[in-house]
Write a protein that holds these residues in place. Sequence first.
Motif, mmCIF file in Angstrom:
data_model
loop_
_atom_site.group_PDB
_atom_site.id
_atom_site.type_symbol
_atom_site.label_atom_id
_atom_site.label_comp_id
_atom_site.label_asym_id
_atom_site.label_seq_id
_atom_site.Cartn_x
_atom_site.Cartn_y
_atom_site.Cartn_z
ATOM 1 N N GLN A 1 -3.025 5.483 5.998
ATOM 2 C CA GLN A 1 -4.682 5.165 6.603
ATOM 3 C C GLN A 1 -4.723 3.808 6.387
ATOM 4 O O GLN A 1 -5.319 2.701 6.915
ATOM 5 N N GLU A 2 -4.534 3.152 4.911
ATOM 6 C CA GLU A 2 -4.641 1.694 4.620
ATOM 7 C C GLU A 2 -3.688 1.043 5.349
ATOM 8 O O GLU A 2 -4.001 -0.006 5.759
ATOM 9 N N THR B 1 1.084 -1.067 -0.087
ATOM 10 C CA THR B 1 -0.249 0.143 -0.006
ATOM 11 C C THR B 1 0.800 1.239 0.158
ATOM 12 O O THR B 1 2.041 1.207 0.569
ATOM 13 N N SER B 2 0.349 2.312 -0.612
ATOM 14 C CA SER B 2 1.217 3.726 -0.420
ATOM 15 C C SER B 2 0.285 4.612 0.283
ATOM 16 O O SER B 2 0.450 5.869 0.073
ATOM 17 N N ASP B 3 -0.544 4.283 0.983
ATOM 18 C CA ASP B 3 -1.390 5.211 1.729
ATOM 19 C C ASP B 3 -1.432 4.709 3.278
ATOM 20 O O ASP B 3 -1.272 3.497 3.614
ATOM 21 N N ALA C 1 4.109 9.291 0.943
ATOM 22 C CA ALA C 1 2.812 9.452 2.023
ATOM 23 C C ALA C 1 3.683 10.101 3.421
ATOM 24 O O ALA C 1 3.043 10.675 3.966
ATOM 25 N N ASP D 1 6.098 -1.185 3.485
ATOM 26 C CA ASP D 1 4.895 -0.391 4.156
ATOM 27 C C ASP D 1 4.536 -1.305 5.312
ATOM 28 O O ASP D 1 3.993 -2.127 5.419
#
Length: 294
Positions: free
Chosen positions: A133-134, A129-131, A194, A271
């Motif tokens: 919050q995810e 993931t690159s987010d 991010a 991540d």
Amino acid sequence: MKPIVALAAGLAALLSLGIAAAHVGAGGGQSLPPATPAAKPRVASTALCGDMWVLALADRDQILSLSRDAAGPSSPYAGEAAGLPRNRGSLEELIAGDAGLVVTGQGSSTQMRRVLGRFGIAELDLGATSDLQELADKIPQVGKRLGQPERGKALRAAFLHDIAAAADPGGVGPVVAYYRPDGGGAGAGTIVDAALSAAGYRNMQRRTGPAGWGGIPLEQIVMTPPGAFVVSYFDTQPPARNAGLGRNPVLRRAAEQGVVLPVPGKLWPCDHPVISQAVTLLAGERLRLEGAFR
């Protein structure tokens, strides 16, 4: 231990089906597979990213083996990995080890999943993931799969607390460019982008491109220089550290002016919630920079 005869027969039967090894992932905000009823499975990890999650969440006596990178220079858990067995990631080795769960890095093969399943071994493909919050939402999911739901919830809460504490209430931080020893950068769609945003920076590459892990052309940096450079992974490649900075005249000049912000490579190789430490470090450097620019 699974009988070797059964292992050989099972592998032969599956390979005779001509299973294609197509890589699949669980990134991009997709939920990880549901947990199995078994509590605290015995776990093996086949890659650094898996090692990091297992060492952060599992009990030590759950861990059957880790990858050969578990104690390397890019691992934030090198100390915790000391004394634990290593594996080469081969199917034969994983099956013979009698794991209940195999944690793979970012993308594994359909063949591996089906062969492991034939022997009653679950597989957890961590995806990517690159987010942030995810990433936060992923933490309790992985904790549940490892039989550590409460530990996963606690780690998620700590991660979100650290990210919130690093936020810039002003919202207009310094413009920075990210640089690695190989000349690569971090544009839109990367976890580093991010993290830079969460620490209160404006990532030059997000504004100018390219997206992903390619670098900003040197001419562009010369024509519109950023306020500072964030550099990483020079510490994981000792021979390249000074040479890498030295052969880039723009970075060398920036280093002389004190506007190069080094981040240890082990804080964001994957991540993983340890990236909150990179965000905290960068937020502190942002406050120093903003004071110097006043």
